[in-house]
Design an enzyme around this catalytic site. Structure first.
Site, PDB file in Angstrom:
ATOM      1  CE  LYS A  14      -3.941   2.072   2.822  1.00 42.33           C
ATOM      2  NZ  LYS A  14      -4.721   1.482   3.940  1.00 42.33           N
ATOM      3  CB  SER A  93      -8.090   3.330   2.999  1.00 42.85           C
ATOM      4  OG  SER A  93      -7.111   3.030   4.138  1.00 42.85           O
ATOM      5  CB  SER A 117      -8.071   0.230   5.917  1.00 39.83           C
ATOM      6  OG  SER A 117      -8.816   1.774   5.799  1.00 39.83           O
TER       7      SER A 117
HETATM    8  N1  GLN Z   1     -12.992   3.956   6.826  1.00 39.28           N
HETATM    9  C1  GLN Z   1     -12.123   3.847   8.119  1.00 39.28           C
HETATM   10  C2  GLN Z   1     -11.696   5.509   8.118  1.00 39.28           C
HETATM   11  O1  GLN Z   1     -11.677   6.101   7.285  1.00 39.28           O
HETATM   12  C3  GLN Z   1     -11.138   3.237   8.254  1.00 39.28           C
HETATM   13  C4  GLN Z   1      -9.783   3.420   7.643  1.00 39.28           C
HETATM   14  C5  GLN Z   1      -8.784   2.648   7.739  1.00 39.28           C
HETATM   15  O2  GLN Z   1      -8.660   1.635   8.428  1.00 39.28           O
HETATM   16  N2  GLN Z   1      -7.295   3.086   7.319  1.00 39.28           N
HETATM   17  O3  GLN Z   1     -11.321   5.784   9.163  1.00 39.28           O
END
Ligand code: GLN
Length: 422
Positions: A14, A93, A117
């Protein structure tokens, strides 16, 4: 230790995990030209064990998003559906990491999981998403979003593959004082076999899609019948406050962590320093130009929550919810060995629908993943077939007590071996 054939050692990483090769741009225009001069500890350890970095993957900017639509470099389409179907989101994400594994481009990818994410995109794309206990993997070289939640996680086509990579990466790192110094093999050797599976009654919410509910029940039925596990209903009353508490706490942490991106310490500059009317003007024009809307929303919310007069009512209340939830989950684990629940309440939305969703609805995608992030618990999402109507993949989540990741992996393997209706 699970052994892996050499040919399967390509890994995608990532874009918020530092690698010497490829971009570490965090999906942000602010870091569009950034390449890291060093490897993150997790990357370094993978390389030492013969893994090779094949790709860097797109993501929601700085990890903030559930759909993979908030990147400065374009959105990610879910590869698990055929080309005739309406395009769906890959989840976020870690959208690119899930997509490249689901498309068969690499067997394994690193993602990061602050509140879901790794697990959400894994469920949406029909692959395995493994978030370890907080601290099992070093965060050194992982760009911070909300440091008390951030975990590196693995997306893979099987639990064994994910676990093999975990074992190579785990272990204390003096450059991350929150990384754990635990003998993971001994934890497993000393543990008792899994006998009782917990079902949280508060997890049955009206947003849960009927097809997902059916799949959850089928999983529990099969665990009871095929593996003689006892299924117990348990109560975690604070589960209902988890989502609100999570978004308050991560926004507060993000507001502080992201203050370094001002064009001077880090990030691109929208003009030569002498063209600005002082520091404030320079910071604000750089941040206005280079940060995306979802990141700006989090920063504004976070700074509001941290402001004098609001801190007690928002931040401290949310921190209390976190402590209470952690305690309730600890108590539940005195009665049951693992928890099994859906990873998401429904399948991946179409890209068109997701683009028109309000931010709060997007946040709600993480309703089943954030509670365990608040408590720092290990959680693994495994595929459980496809939704009969849309053919989109579905995922179930297995959660274990802190530092007993192997339990989650064990039950995840049982689910993985089951046959699921399509
Ligand atoms: N969707 C969640 C957020 O925006 C989780 C994101 C993540 O785990 N990086 O905080």
């Amino acid at each position: 230790m699970v052994s892996e054939p050499a040919h399967s050692k390509w890994v995608a990483v990532k874009a918020n995990i530092a690698t010497r090769e490829g971009p570490t741009n965090c999906g942000s225009a602010f870091l569009a030209d950034y390449t890291s001069p060093f490897d993150a500890t997790v990357v370094d350890r993978l390389k030492q064990h013969g893994y090779r970095i094949g790709l860097k993957t797109n993501m929601d900017e700085f990890g903030m998003g559930s759909f993979g639509l908030h990147s400065a470099f374009g959105s990610v389409t879910n590869p698990a559906l055929d080309a005739t179907a309406q395009p769906r989101v890959a989840g976020g994400s870690s959208s690119g990491s899930a997509a490249v594994v689901a498309a068969g481009q690499v067997p394994l990818a690193l993602g990061s999981d602050t509140g879901g994410s790794v697990r959400v995109p894994a469920a949406f794309c029909g692959i395995v998403g493994y978030k370890p206990s907080y601290g099992r993997l070093s965060r050194w070289g992982l760009v911070s979003y909300a440091s008390s939640f951030d975990c590196v996680g693995v997306l893979a086509s099987s639990v064994d593959q994910a676990e093999a990579a975990m074992q190579v990466m785990q272990g204390h790192d003096s450059r991350d004082e929150t990384s754990l110094n635990v003998d993971w093999a001994a934890q497993e050797a000393q543990d008792t076999p899994v006998r009782r599976v917990g079902v949280i009654q508060e997890a049955v919410i009206h947003e849960l899609a009927p097809a997902m509910h059916d799949r959850w029940e089928l999983a529990l039925q099969q665990l009871a019948q095929q593996h003689c596990l006892e299924i117990d209903t348990v109560s975690v009353p604070t589960l209902k406050q988890a989502l609100a508490a999570y978004y308050m706490l991560v926004s507060a942490e993000a507001a502080s962590n992201l203050s370094r991106y001002n064009g001077l310490c880090y990030g691109a500059q929208s003009g030569a320093p002498e063209t600005f009317d002082g520091f404030f003007d320079m910071y604000s024009s750089n941040r206005t130009q280079y940060l995306g809307d979802s990141v700006k929303q989090r920063i504004m919310t976070g700074n509001h929550i941290l402001s004098r007069g609001k801190f007690d009512s928002y931040y401290l209340t949310a921190a209390r919810v976190r402590a209470q939830l952690t305690l309730e989950l600890q108590r539940v684990f005195e009665r049951v060995d693992v928890l099994v629940l859906p990873t998401t309440a429904d399948v991946a939305p179409t890209i068109e629908a997701a683009r028109n969703i309000e931010p709060v609805q997007e946040y709600a995608t993480d309703v089943y993943t954030v509670p365990f992030s608040l408590a720092g618990l290990p959680a693994i999402s495994v595929p459980c077939g496809r939704d009969p109507q849309s053919s989109a993949p579905m995922g179930l989540q297995v959660v274990a007590p802190r530092q007993l990741d192997h339990r989650a992996a064990h039950v995840a393997r049982l689910l993985e071996a089951m046959s699921w209706p399509n």
